[in-house]
Motif scaffolding. Structure first.
Motif, PDB file in Angstrom:
ATOM      1  N   SER A  65       4.681 -30.964   1.707  1.00 51.12           N
ATOM      2  CA  SER A  65       5.294 -30.995   3.177  1.00 51.12           C
ATOM      3  C   SER A  65       5.692 -29.077   3.877  1.00 51.12           C
ATOM      4  N   SER A  66       5.717 -28.775   3.628  1.00 53.04           N
ATOM      5  CA  SER A  66       6.420 -27.774   4.656  1.00 53.04           C
ATOM      6  C   SER A  66       7.829 -28.120   4.797  1.00 53.04           C
ATOM      7  N   TRP A  67       8.633 -26.211   4.251  1.00 54.48           N
ATOM      8  CA  TRP A  67       9.416 -26.577   4.672  1.00 54.48           C
ATOM      9  C   TRP A  67      10.379 -27.511   6.097  1.00 54.48           C
ATOM     10  N   TYR A  68       9.807 -27.106   7.471  1.00 57.14           N
ATOM     11  CA  TYR A  68      10.732 -27.424   8.135  1.00 57.14           C
ATOM     12  C   TYR A  68       9.144 -28.162   8.433  1.00 57.14           C
ATOM     13  N   GLY A  69       9.438 -28.473  10.068  1.00 56.57           N
ATOM     14  CA  GLY A  69       7.794 -28.953  10.641  1.00 56.57           C
ATOM     15  C   GLY A  69       7.369 -30.560  10.933  1.00 56.57           C
ATOM     16  N   ASP A  70       6.943 -31.480  11.124  1.00 57.17           N
ATOM     17  CA  ASP A  70       6.421 -32.687  11.090  1.00 57.17           C
ATOM     18  C   ASP A  70       5.004 -32.865  10.149  1.00 57.17           C
ATOM     19  N   PRO A  71       4.466 -32.187   8.927  1.00 54.97           N
ATOM     20  CA  PRO A  71       5.594 -31.960   8.088  1.00 54.97           C
ATOM     21  C   PRO A  71       4.355 -30.715   7.926  1.00 54.97           C
ATOM     22  N   TRP A  72       4.164 -30.389   8.816  1.00 57.82           N
ATOM     23  CA  TRP A  72       3.452 -29.055   8.599  1.00 57.82           C
ATOM     24  C   TRP A  72       3.422 -27.509   9.173  1.00 57.82           C
ATOM     25  N   TYR A  73       3.865 -26.388   8.904  1.00 63.12           N
ATOM     26  CA  TYR A  73       4.326 -25.604   9.701  1.00 63.12           C
ATOM     27  C   TYR A  73       3.782 -25.222  11.211  1.00 63.12           C
ATOM     28  N   PRO A  74       4.058 -24.933  12.191  1.00 68.66           N
ATOM     29  CA  PRO A  74       4.250 -24.325  13.592  1.00 68.66           C
ATOM     30  C   PRO A  74       2.634 -23.577  13.254  1.00 68.66           C
ATOM     31  N   HIS A  75       2.968 -22.770  13.003  1.00 68.71           N
ATOM     32  CA  HIS A  75       2.087 -22.081  12.378  1.00 68.71           C
ATOM     33  C   HIS A  75       0.577 -21.900  12.307  1.00 68.71           C
ATOM     34  N   MET A  80      -4.434 -28.478   9.236  1.00 69.32           N
ATOM     35  CA  MET A  80      -3.227 -30.104   8.618  1.00 69.32           C
ATOM     36  C   MET A  80      -3.511 -31.276   9.004  1.00 69.32           C
ATOM     37  N   SER A  81      -4.440 -31.093   9.699  1.00 66.20           N
ATOM     38  CA  SER A  81      -4.233 -32.529  10.152  1.00 66.20           C
ATOM     39  C   SER A  81      -4.619 -34.060   9.706  1.00 66.20           C
ATOM     40  N   SER A  82      -5.763 -33.466   8.565  1.00 67.05           N
ATOM     41  CA  SER A  82      -6.219 -34.700   7.908  1.00 67.05           C
ATOM     42  C   SER A  82      -5.558 -34.485   6.723  1.00 67.05           C
ATOM     43  N   VAL A  83      -4.420 -33.919   6.417  1.00 69.45           N
ATOM     44  CA  VAL A  83      -3.974 -34.149   4.402  1.00 69.45           C
ATOM     45  C   VAL A  83      -3.233 -34.775   4.196  1.00 69.45           C
ATOM     46  N   ALA A  84      -3.205 -35.446   3.451  1.00 65.80           N
ATOM     47  CA  ALA A  84      -1.617 -36.047   3.430  1.00 65.80           C
ATOM     48  C   ALA A  84      -1.338 -35.594   2.487  1.00 65.80           C
ATOM     49  N   GLU A  85       0.528 -36.250   2.874  1.00 65.51           N
ATOM     50  CA  GLU A  85       1.807 -35.260   2.289  1.00 65.51           C
ATOM     51  C   GLU A  85       1.789 -35.855   0.633  1.00 65.51           C
ATOM     52  N   TRP A 277       8.513 -15.335   8.194  1.00 60.48           N
ATOM     53  CA  TRP A 277       9.029 -14.535   7.501  1.00 60.48           C
ATOM     54  C   TRP A 277       9.139 -15.213   6.065  1.00 60.48           C
ATOM     55  N   ALA A 278      10.090 -16.005   5.960  1.00 72.55           N
ATOM     56  CA  ALA A 278      10.422 -16.117   4.555  1.00 72.55           C
ATOM     57  C   ALA A 278       9.795 -17.521   3.869  1.00 72.55           C
ATOM     58  N   THR A 279       9.781 -18.896   4.260  1.00 72.05           N
ATOM     59  CA  THR A 279       9.492 -20.015   3.255  1.00 72.05           C
ATOM     60  C   THR A 279       8.250 -20.333   2.931  1.00 72.05           C
ATOM     61  N   ALA A 280       7.459 -19.600   3.651  1.00 72.05           N
ATOM     62  CA  ALA A 280       5.761 -20.203   3.636  1.00 72.05           C
ATOM     63  C   ALA A 280       5.397 -19.468   2.854  1.00 72.05           C
ATOM     64  N   GLY A 281       5.316 -18.267   2.954  1.00 73.61           N
ATOM     65  CA  GLY A 281       4.741 -17.354   1.818  1.00 73.61           C
ATOM     66  C   GLY A 281       3.195 -17.162   1.658  1.00 73.61           C
ATOM     67  N   GLY A 282       2.470 -17.086   2.766  1.00 72.62           N
ATOM     68  CA  GLY A 282       1.035 -17.075   2.377  1.00 72.62           C
ATOM     69  C   GLY A 282       0.665 -16.686   4.025  1.00 72.62           C
TER      70      GLY A 282
END
Length: 305
Positions: A65-75, A80-85, A277-282
């Motif tokens: 999962s993303s560091w925040y979001g439910d469970p993926w980053y808004p950007h 990621m709608s079909s991806v298992a956490e 800017w920091a946690t995604a890094g991609g």
């Protein structure tokens, strides 16, 4: 800024079997691993590697999962709608990974070294070294996924947008940008060796001392507020959900030393998204950073494809 696609940090070796390509041997941060020529069921264990897979047209079957979001980053939108956490970067759920019957797992030695053997028992596993030049990591992961050409095309899109931003900025592209991050209990000045530092360097921005070093970030206290000055000041807040990160930001922004900064008095301090800017890094975060810079400087920038 890179003008050509980076070679892999670790290299990819292909073995021949007769006249056809066999499964490939990937040299990576933990050694060598035999992987399928065209893996289809991918699990990604860092946000950075997840963004790489998406950028070259592969939707992982599972991801941390993303560091925040439910469970993926808004950007990331609905990509990621079909991806298992499968847990978090700091706590991978091995049972969830195993259920997915993946044919390739991609992670990071910084995060996954201790569970590498367990991951390898589930499926072929390759690891990037960790935090570094995101473009090098991107090229390596694209190659490991058998999509080196698609990876080069995606990086070319990024390079073209960097060039367009540089042109729009004109001489302002060499301004000094200070970046301050607030996490619960600690203030950080982000340096040139970080993800955001690489993107800012691609555009041509300079960094104030001591942010112009090759490291990731340095921990400071409020006595270092005078060191946060620059032509522009970017600040971001990481919060674990208890509000403490935002509490620290509020405390610093109310400090008289902050108010005395030239960059604050001139109205050139800007709040940006921590995930971008920091946690995604991609890859998608890098494009979102370029969008933020275009907004801050009020210049036009073609949208990412």
């Amino acid at each position: 800024m890179k003008t050509t696609t980076c070679a892999s940090a670790f290299g990819i070796m292909l073995l021949l079997a007769g006249t056809a390509w066999a499964d490939r041997i990937i040299a990576h941060a933990m050694g060598e691993t035999k992987v399928p020529d065209a893996p289809e069921q991918i699990v990604t264990l860092t946000n950075e590697t997840t963004e790489t897979a998406l950028a070259i047209g592969i939707v992982p079957v599972g991801a941390t999962s993303s560091w925040y979001g439910d469970p993926w980053y808004p950007h990331l939108g609905d990509r990621m709608s079909s991806v298992a956490e499968v847990g978090t970067e700091l706590a991978v759920n091995l049972e969830a990974v195993a259920v997915l019957e993946s044919d390739l797992i991609i992670g990071s030695r910084k995060r996954d070294e201790e569970i590498y053997d367990q991951l390898s028992a589930i499926a072929p596993t390759v690891l990037i070294d960790g935090i570094g030049d995101w473009e090098d990591n991107f090229s390596f992961v694209a190659g490991a996924l058998g999509k080196a050409e698609e990876g080069a095309e995606a990086l070319a899109t990024y390079t073209d947008r960097v060039a367009a931003l540089r042109e729009s900025l004109g001489p302002r592209k060499s301004e000094s940008l200070s970046v301050v991050r607030f996490v619960p209990g600690q203030i950080y000045l982000y340096q040139a060796g970080s993800f955001l530092g690489h993107v800012l360097a691609d555009v041509g921005f300079t960094r104030p001392s001591p942010q112009d070093e090759d490291g990731l970030a340095i921990a400071v206290g409020t006595e270092s507020i005078p060191d946060m000055d620059g032509d522009k000041l970017i600040w971001l807040t990481y919060d674990t959900g208890d509000g403490k990160g935002h509490d620290l930001a509020d405390t610093v922004l109310a400090d008289p030393l902050w108010a005395q900064l030239d960059v604050v008095q001139s109205g050139n301090a800007y709040h940006v998204d921590d995930g971008v800017w920091a946690t995604a890094g991609g890859y998608f975060a890098a494009h979102a950073m370029l969008d933020d810079l275009a907004r801050i400087y009020n210049v036009d920038l073609p949208p990412a494809e």
